[in-house]
Design an enzyme around this catalytic site. Structure first.
Site, PDB file in Angstrom:
ATOM      1  N   ARG A 258      12.677  -5.956   1.778  1.00  0.00           N
ATOM      2  CA  ARG A 258      12.829  -6.623   3.479  1.00  0.00           C
ATOM      3  C   ARG A 258      12.131  -8.000   3.183  1.00  0.00           C
ATOM      4  O   ARG A 258      11.121  -8.338   3.080  1.00  0.00           O
ATOM      5  CB  ARG A 258      11.826  -5.602   4.296  1.00  0.00           C
ATOM      6  CG  ARG A 258      12.158  -5.874   5.323  1.00  0.00           C
ATOM      7  CD  ARG A 258      11.158  -5.287   6.455  1.00  0.00           C
ATOM      8  NE  ARG A 258       9.933  -6.303   6.395  1.00  0.00           N
ATOM      9  CZ  ARG A 258       8.641  -5.745   6.426  1.00  0.00           C
ATOM     10  NH1 ARG A 258       8.189  -4.744   6.594  1.00  0.00           N
ATOM     11  NH2 ARG A 258       7.578  -6.732   6.449  1.00  0.00           N
ATOM     12  N   HIS A 262       9.191  -7.369   9.512  1.00  0.00           N
ATOM     13  CA  HIS A 262       9.683  -5.974   9.878  1.00  0.00           C
ATOM     14  C   HIS A 262      10.210  -5.984  11.212  1.00  0.00           C
ATOM     15  O   HIS A 262      11.482  -5.549  11.226  1.00  0.00           O
ATOM     16  CB  HIS A 262       8.449  -4.783  10.052  1.00  0.00           C
ATOM     17  CG  HIS A 262       8.710  -3.706  10.802  1.00  0.00           C
ATOM     18  ND1 HIS A 262       9.277  -2.732  10.059  1.00  0.00           N
ATOM     19  CD2 HIS A 262       8.690  -3.272  12.074  1.00  0.00           C
ATOM     20  CE1 HIS A 262       9.661  -1.554  11.153  1.00  0.00           C
ATOM     21  NE2 HIS A 262       9.191  -1.860  12.154  1.00  0.00           N
ATOM     22  N   TYR A 271      -0.233  -8.772   5.309  1.00  0.00           N
ATOM     23  CA  TYR A 271      -0.402  -7.641   4.508  1.00  0.00           C
ATOM     24  C   TYR A 271       0.376  -7.714   3.056  1.00  0.00           C
ATOM     25  O   TYR A 271       0.240  -6.824   2.318  1.00  0.00           O
ATOM     26  CB  TYR A 271      -0.240  -6.314   5.348  1.00  0.00           C
ATOM     27  CG  TYR A 271       1.280  -6.024   5.785  1.00  0.00           C
ATOM     28  CD1 TYR A 271       2.405  -6.056   5.183  1.00  0.00           C
ATOM     29  CD2 TYR A 271       1.456  -6.570   7.156  1.00  0.00           C
ATOM     30  CE1 TYR A 271       3.825  -5.996   5.514  1.00  0.00           C
ATOM     31  CE2 TYR A 271       2.823  -6.546   7.632  1.00  0.00           C
ATOM     32  CZ  TYR A 271       3.896  -6.325   7.220  1.00  0.00           C
ATOM     33  OH  TYR A 271       5.194  -6.345   7.422  1.00  0.00           O
TER      34      TYR A 271
HETATM   35  C1  LIG Z   1       8.718   8.772  14.476  1.00  0.00           C
HETATM   36  C2  LIG Z   1       8.352   7.423  14.482  1.00  0.00           C
HETATM   37  N1  LIG Z   1       7.235   7.196  13.950  1.00  0.00           N
HETATM   38  C3  LIG Z   1       6.836   5.601  14.088  1.00  0.00           C
HETATM   39  C4  LIG Z   1       7.603   4.625  14.373  1.00  0.00           C
HETATM   40  C5  LIG Z   1       7.075   3.274  14.393  1.00  0.00           C
HETATM   41  N2  LIG Z   1       8.038   2.619  13.135  1.00  0.00           N
HETATM   42  C6  LIG Z   1       8.962   2.017  13.478  1.00  0.00           C
HETATM   43  S1  LIG Z   1       9.872   1.418  11.917  1.00  0.00           S
HETATM   44  C7  LIG Z   1       8.584   2.101  11.022  1.00  0.00           C
HETATM   45  C8  LIG Z   1       8.490   2.160   9.702  1.00  0.00           C
HETATM   46  C9  LIG Z   1       9.933   2.494   9.036  1.00  0.00           C
HETATM   47  O1  LIG Z   1       9.964   2.113   7.798  1.00  0.00           O
HETATM   48  P1  LIG Z   1      10.951   2.462   6.756  1.00  0.00           P
HETATM   49  O2  LIG Z   1      11.768   4.010   7.245  1.00  0.00           O
HETATM   50  O3  LIG Z   1      10.922   2.086   5.444  1.00  0.00           O
HETATM   51  O4  LIG Z   1      12.347   1.306   7.535  1.00  0.00           O
HETATM   52  P2  LIG Z   1      12.582  -0.179   7.396  1.00  0.00           P
HETATM   53  O5  LIG Z   1      11.595  -0.586   8.678  1.00  0.00           O
HETATM   54  O6  LIG Z   1      11.648  -0.501   6.170  1.00  0.00           O
HETATM   55  O7  LIG Z   1      13.850  -0.512   7.535  1.00  0.00           O
HETATM   56  C10 LIG Z   1       7.476   2.922  11.924  1.00  0.00           C
HETATM   57  C11 LIG Z   1       6.381   3.464  11.475  1.00  0.00           C
HETATM   58  C12 LIG Z   1       8.771   5.144  14.870  1.00  0.00           C
HETATM   59  N3  LIG Z   1       9.753   4.186  15.314  1.00  0.00           N
HETATM   60  N4  LIG Z   1       9.162   6.350  14.952  1.00  0.00           N
END
Ligand SMILES: Cc1ncc(C[n+]2csc(CCOP(=O)(O)OP(=O)(O)O)c2C)c(N)n1
Ligand SMILES: [Mg+2]
Length: 363
Positions: A258, A262, A271
C-alpha cells in the site's frame, strides 16, 4: 509404530515472471495477445492517474474519504482480466482499478466517494457487487454467489478481493471452509499490501504465508508477486479455469504494497518507516510492465506520452461532468430513504425538522 509424515496434496508455490527490473522469465512468460497486453497497461495507468486525481479532489474538499489503490494496480488488473463479463466480481473497498475494468464509470466512483446515493447505483447488467466496507464480509457473499452458480449448473465463477487484514476475520475462514467442502467455483484474491491500517502483516498471523491458509480448507493456495501483472494474470487464469471446470476454489496471495495512506483520513508516517516505502517504490508494477512492453516493441515513448494525454483528458471530462451533475443531486433528505419501508415516528419527526430548516435556509 513410527511416526510417519502425512503427504498433503498441496504445497505453496511462489510465482514471479516479470521481475522488478523488467526482466522476464522466458520459460514462464504467458502467451497474452498484444492487444490484451496494451489493454492491461492502459487499465493500470488509468487506475494510477485516477487515484492521483481523486486524492487531489479529496484534499481540495471536492470529494470525501476514499482508499487509494496506488501500488496495487497489477494485483487488481491481472486478476480481474481473467474473468468473463458473466462471472461475478466481488470487491472490498480498495479495488477502484478493477471496478473500472468491470464497467464501473469514473462518474460513479466520484459520486460514491462524494457521498451521493447515485454512486452506489446497482447496474443489473453488470455482475459486480458494490464496495464492501465491513472487512471480510464480502468473502462470504462471493462464496454464496459461486455456490448458486454451481447449484444452477452454470459455468460462471466468482472472484473476490480482500486484504491481508481480512484473513484474521472469522468470515474469511467460514467462507474458505464452505468453499472447500462444497467445491464452489470461487477465486479468492488476497491483496497482501502488508498493512491493515496501522497493523503490519507480521501482527496479522504467525503463518509464513497467507496462501497456506487455503490448504487447511482443502483448496490450493499460491503466492505471487502482486506487482507483476504477468504472474497475477497467470495464476488467476489457472484458478478461474479450474473453478469453471468444476475443480473448486483457489486462493491467490498477491504480495504487494500500500504505497499511500490507508484512507484519506490516515497518516502512515506515524506508524511506518519511509525506508520501507522507498524499497517498494523500486518494485513498481507499472514501470516494470512498461519496460516489458517497450522491449517487445509494443510501446514507444511517444505512444506513452499520447496515452498519458488521453487518460488525463478522459479523467478531466469525467470530473467536469460529474461535478456538473452533483449540482442537481444531493438532497439532504435522501438520508432518510432506503433504510425503512416506513419511517419510525422519531425519524419522521427529524425529517420534518430538517425539511423546515432547509426551507428556511432557502435550499
Ligand atoms: C469488521 C470491520 N472491522 C474493522 C473495520 C475498520 N477497518 C477498515 S479497513 C481495516 C483494515 C483492513 O486491512 P486489509 O484487510 O489488509 O485491507 P487494506 O485496507 O490493506 O486494503 C479496518 C480494520 C471495518 N471496516 N470492518
Ligand atoms: Mg492490507
Amino acid at each position: 509404530m513410527p511416526k510417519t509424515e502425512i503427504d498433503l496434496p498441496y504445497r505453496v508455490e511462489y510465482l514471479s515472471i516479470l521481475d522488478q527490473h523488467g526482466e522476464v522469465d522466458k520459460n514462464l512468460e504467458p502467451d497474452i495477445p498484444d492487444e490484451l497486453l496494451l489493454k492491461l497497461h492502459r487499465a493500470m495507468m488509468m487506475g494510477r492517474r485516477l487515484d492521483e486525481r481523486l486524492l487531489q479532489l479529496q484534499r481540495q474538499g471536492r470529494m470525501g474519504t476514499f482508499a487509494p489503490i496506488i501500488g496495487q494496480e497489477a494485483a487488481q488488473i491481472g486478476a480481474v482480466a481473467t474473468l468473463e463479463p458473466s462471472d461475478w466480481f466481488v470487491p472490498a473497498f480498495r479495488e477502484m482499478a478493477a471496478e473500472l475494468w468491470r464497467g464501473k464509470k469514473i462518474e460513479h466512483v466520484i459520486l460514491l466517494y462524494a457521498g451521493y446515493n447515485e454512486g452506489g447505483e446497482i447496474h443489473s447488467d453488470l455482475n459486480n457487487l458494490p464496495v464492501a466496507i465491513p472487512v471480510g464480509s464480502q468473502i462470504l457473499h462471493a462464496v454464496g454467489l459461486s455456490y448458486a452458480m454451481k447449484y444452477r449448473k452454470k459455468k460462471e465463477v466468482a472472484m473476490v478481493f480482500f486484504g491481508d487484514g481480512a484473513t484474521s476475520q472469522g468470515d474469511f475462514h467460514e467462507a474458505l471452509n464452505f468453499a472447500g467442502v462444497f467445491q464452489t467455483p470461487t477465486v479468492f484474491v488476497c491483496q497482501n499490501n502488508h498493512w491493515a491500517i496501522s497493523l503490519p502483516r507480521a501482527r496479522q498471523t504467525r503463518s509464513k504465508t497467507l496462501a497456506q491458509k487455503a490448504l487447511a480448507y482443502g483448496a490450493p493456495g499460491i503466492q505471487v508477486d502482486g506487482n507483476d501483472v504477468l504472474a497475477v494474470y497467470t495464476a488467476a487464469k489457472e484458478a478461474v479455469e479450474r473453478a469453471r471446470a468444476g475443480g473448486g476454489p483457489t486462493m491467490i496471495e498477491c504480495l504487494t504494497y500500500r504505497m499511500s495512506v490507508h484512507t484519506t483520513a490516515d497518516d502512515p508516517k506515524r506508524y511506518r518507516k519511509e525506508e520501507e516505502v522507498k524499497e517498494w517504490l523500486g518494485r513498481d508494477a507499472l514501470i516494470r510492465f512498461q519496460k516489458y512492453l517497450k522491449n517487445k516493441g509494443l510501446l514507444s515513448d511517444d505512444q506513452l506520452e499520447a496515452l498519458e494525454e488521453e487518460i488525463k483528458e478522459e479523467i478531466k471530462t469525467a470530473v467536469d461532468e460529474t461535478e456538473k451533475r452533483m449540482k442537481e443531486l444531493g438532497n439532504p433528505l435522501d438520508m432518510f430513504e432506503h433504510l425503512y419501508a416506513e419511517l419510525p415516528p422519531y425519524l419522521r419527526e427529524q425529517r420534518r425538522e430538517l425539511e423546515l430548516e432547509l426551507q428556511e435556509a432557502g435550499k
